[in-house]
Motif scaffolding. Structure first.
Motif, short mmCIF file in Angstrom:
data_model
loop_
_atom_site.label_atom_id
_atom_site.label_comp_id
_atom_site.label_asym_id
_atom_site.label_seq_id
_atom_site.Cartn_x
_atom_site.Cartn_y
_atom_site.Cartn_z
N MET A 1 0.83 -1.21 0.00
CA MET A 1 0.00 0.00 0.00
C MET A 1 0.86 1.26 0.00
SD MET A 1 -2.93 -1.08 2.70
CE MET A 1 -3.61 -2.74 2.63
N CYS A 2 1.73 1.35 0.96
CA CYS A 2 2.64 2.47 1.03
C CYS A 2 3.76 2.09 1.97
CB CYS A 2 1.95 3.74 1.51
SG CYS A 2 1.16 3.57 3.12
N ASN A 137 -5.99 6.25 3.02
CA ASN A 137 -5.53 5.61 1.80
C ASN A 137 -5.58 4.10 1.95
OD1 ASN A 137 -4.42 6.35 -0.90
ND2 ASN A 137 -2.78 5.00 -0.24
N VAL A 141 -7.63 1.60 -0.38
CA VAL A 141 -7.02 0.46 -1.08
C VAL A 141 -7.77 -0.82 -0.75
CG1 VAL A 141 -4.93 -0.96 -1.29
CG2 VAL A 141 -4.74 1.52 -1.24
N GLN A 263 0.11 1.51 -5.79
CA GLN A 263 0.28 2.46 -4.68
C GLN A 263 1.70 3.02 -4.54
OE1 GLN A 263 -1.92 4.08 -2.58
NE2 GLN A 263 -3.34 3.27 -4.11
N ASN A 267 2.33 6.96 -4.85
CA ASN A 267 2.89 7.73 -3.73
C ASN A 267 4.09 8.57 -4.17
OD1 ASN A 267 1.03 6.75 -1.89
ND2 ASN A 267 2.29 5.03 -1.29
N MET A 316 -7.42 7.54 -8.03
CA MET A 316 -6.40 7.34 -7.00
C MET A 316 -5.92 8.66 -6.41
SD MET A 316 -4.19 4.28 -8.79
CE MET A 316 -2.98 4.04 -7.48
#
Length: 402
Positions: A1-2, A137, A141, A263, A267, A316
């Motif tokens: 995701m991040c 976020n 997701v 992602q 980012n 997004m």
């Protein structure tokens, strides 16, 4: 995701898992609603739009009710109430999905599921305050993991039997109920005590924040009016040009897969090219315009894939930014209410969109639809660019007087 996603709090992970299961279930059905009403129940696109409008109107009420409930009784009880109402309706829909029972149960489902979403977002914000945008976020997701899985399976199952679609939706929501009952009770996300007018430095500042959110949400609503056409008018249009249900569902699988897998790339893009959440949203809206320009001339499946990829990049940038801004604007004790406004705005777009789109297509055709939608995105860019103007003026006035 991040980066650092695996170090998120356990409570947030439970919310992420629940959201993914919830949306997986609903994604069996929602991309196919317009097709089912139009093709299987024999109703016009305008009637299909009216039915989806009722579902969304009930969801708007549920969003506002759920957000207020969160502020009063906390997230756990609010979520259980919403899930309970939805499970009851989904079981009914499994056995009675002819006209007009379909309309009745779909409307109740809208209300029940509407209660759940603002409570989930408000809980996410409260269990990981320091996470900022990352908490919202992560939930976003998770929703799209559900979209990717549910839409892929939904198109496949629907090609055999719509009866199984209704059953799968109900079973997934029952699993969500079990996750909530055993997982969310221990989450410490109780409503915060609302601060006084004096603590908030005056009622003017408080109202200024609310006005800013409402202006922001106007553009957000217009974006959803356009986006939801992919689930209604564009969905029905793809059937007319001989794109199969399975292929149409693949579009949503691609959408979810890009959101989940893209992602890290997104980012990095956000960090380099967008200096604020506002600029991030405006870039996303410009990308939306590009997507609908491609869709307007699409005749082959490959062209729809291209339009969907572009659309996904735009969403997004836009979708996670709005609840993040709402959380930043919300006074203490009003987090649920502010998230309720955001979720009801999105639902309002999903309510207006199918009806407006169905009317435009039935009377004027697809070309007029795309022209109107692009115009709405232009308006959304304008409202987004000015939403925080009064906030800045107020902040400047406070600095000069302090």
């Amino acid at each position: 995701m991040c980066k650092g996603a695996f170090f998120m709090p356990r409570a947030l992970w439970l919310l992420i898992i629940g959201m993914a299961v919830n949306v997986t279930g609903s994604s069996f059905l929602w991309p196919l609603n317009a097709i089912y009403i139009h093709e299987h129940l024999g109703k016009s696109l305008t009637v299909a739009g009216l039915v989806l409008m009722l579902n969304s109107a009930a969801s708007v009420i549920g969003n506002l009710f759920g957000g207020t409930l969160f502020d009063k009784i906390g997230g756990y009880k609010s979520i259980l109430l919403g899930i309970g109402i939805t499970v009851f309706s989904l079981v009914g829909l499994t056995f009675l999905h002819t006209w007009p029972y379909y309309v009745v149960f779909l409307t109740i489902i809208g209300f029940g599921s509407g209660i759940v979403f603002p409570a989930m977002y408000a809980m996410a914000g409260s269990v990981w305050k320091e996470g900022g945008r990352r908490a919202f976020n992560a939930i976003y997701v998770a929703q799209n993991v559900g979209v990717a899985v549910g839409a892929a399976l939904g198109g496949l199952v629907a090609s055999y039997s719509f009866q199984l679609i209704f059953l799968a939706n109900a079973l997934m929501y029952i699993i969500f109920l079990l996750i909530a009952v055993f997982g969310y009770r221990s989450i410490q996300a109780k409503p915060a005590k609302q601060t006084s007018v004096i603590q908030e430095k005056g009622i003017v500042k408080d109202h200024t924040k609310l006005y800013a959110l409402l202006i922001l949400c106007l553009g957000y609503l217009l974006c959803w009016v356009g986006y939801v056409q992919w689930q209604s008018t564009i969905a029905a249009y793809t059937q007319q040009i001989n794109i199969s249900l399975t292929q149409y569902s693949i579009l949503w699988t691609i959408n979810g897969a890009i959101i989940v897998l893209g992602q890290p790339f997104m980012n990095a893009i956000v960090k380099v090219f967008t200096k604020s959440l506002k600029s991030q949203m405006i870039v996303g809206m410009v990308i939306f315009i590009g997507s609908f320009m491609v869709a307007a001339s699409a005749k082959q499946f490959a062209a729809f894939i291209t339009a969907m990829v572009i659309l996904t990049i735009g969403e997004m940038l836009i979708w996670p930014a709005v609840p993040t801004i709402a959380d930043q604007l919300a006074p203490k004790g009003k987090e649920g209410f502010y998230q309720g406004i955001v979720n009801s705005t999105a639902t309002g777009g999903r309510m207006i969109g199918p009806l407006l789109g169905g009317f435009l297509v039935d009377i004027y055709g697809m070309s007029m639809l795309f022209l109107v939608l692009i115009s709405l995105f232009v308006i959304a860019i304008f409202t987004t660019s000015i939403y925080d103007r009064r906030l800045k003026e107020t902040a400047s006035l406070v600095q000069h007087t302090s």
